[in-house]
Scaffold this motif. Structure first.
Motif: not given
Length: 222
Positions: A91-105
């Motif tokens: 399963y491929g995911l955009c790397t930026l999506d992972g950072l966004a998810y981790a930020a939790g803003i």
């Protein structure tokens, strides 16, 4: 479910294991020049930390970038190889999506990673799970109006405080966040960057740094 996640699209060499409910183990190292050297030992470390072997994995999650050519390919080739050998989906995911998810803003914000050449890879988000549009690569000054007033996360934001004055952590990608997002999407039946059964395509967004020199001298016999 047992998901193994890897991402080498940024200076972070990051690996995590998720059982569908929580992260079992993770490894994070930041070294932009040693992706190929560090990734497989990190996979071994994570599996050993969870007391499991690779053949227990039921799916592979990989960050598809955007990122520099060489580092990004290390993770993608490794993920595709594991999936092929194990006979499991990738399963491929955009790397930026992972950072966004981790930020939790909660609320509009920006994710920006270092693209070198005085540029950033970036995207806007409505919330930790919702990206607005496609990732792009630009010089920070060129997007100043588009990101004005928005919080920003990632190394790219921290490098250019004049454009991202409200820069926050996390600075680097985390496979733990990426695989947690993937587990949520799988549970909800959501789509990924690649169609099921096809290898993920890398998000390069620009040509590789290495180029064939122009007007090079021919040394082979005529």
């Amino acid at each position: 479910m047992l998901l193994l996640a890897v991402d080498t699209a940024t200076p972070a060499v990051t690996v995590a294991l998720h059982d569908g409910e929580s992260v079992l183990a993770e490894s994070n190292q930041v070294d932009a020049r040693r992706h190929g050297e560090l990734l497989l030992p990190s996979v071994d470390k994570v599996l050993a930390g969870a007391g499991l072997k690779l053949d227990a994995v039921t799916g592979i999650v990989v960050g598809v970038g955007p990122g520099p050519y060489t580092g990004l390919r290390v993770g993608l080739v490794t993920a595709s190889t594991f999936a092929s050998v194990l006979g499991v989906p990738v399963y491929g995911l955009c790397t930026l999506d992972g950072l966004a998810y981790a930020a939790g803003i909660e609320g509009p914000f920006v994710v920006a990673t270092d693209a070198r050449r005085k540029e950033v890879y970036w995207a806007r988000y409505e919330d930790p799970r919702t990206r607005v549009g496609e990732p792009a690569v630009d010089r920070p000054a060129e997007i100043a109006e588009q990101v004005a007033g928005l919080p920003a996360v990632g190394q790219g934001a921290l490098l250019y405080p004049e454009v991202f004055p409200d820069a926050r952590g996390p600075e680097h990608q985390s496979a733990a966040a990426l695989v947690s997002l993937a587990a949520e999407r799988l549970a909800a039946g959501a789509a990924f960057e690649n169609a099921e059964g096809t290898p993920p395509a890398p998000l390069y967004l620009r040509r590789p740094d290495a180029q064939v020199p122009k007007n090079y001298k021919v040394v082979t016999p005529q």
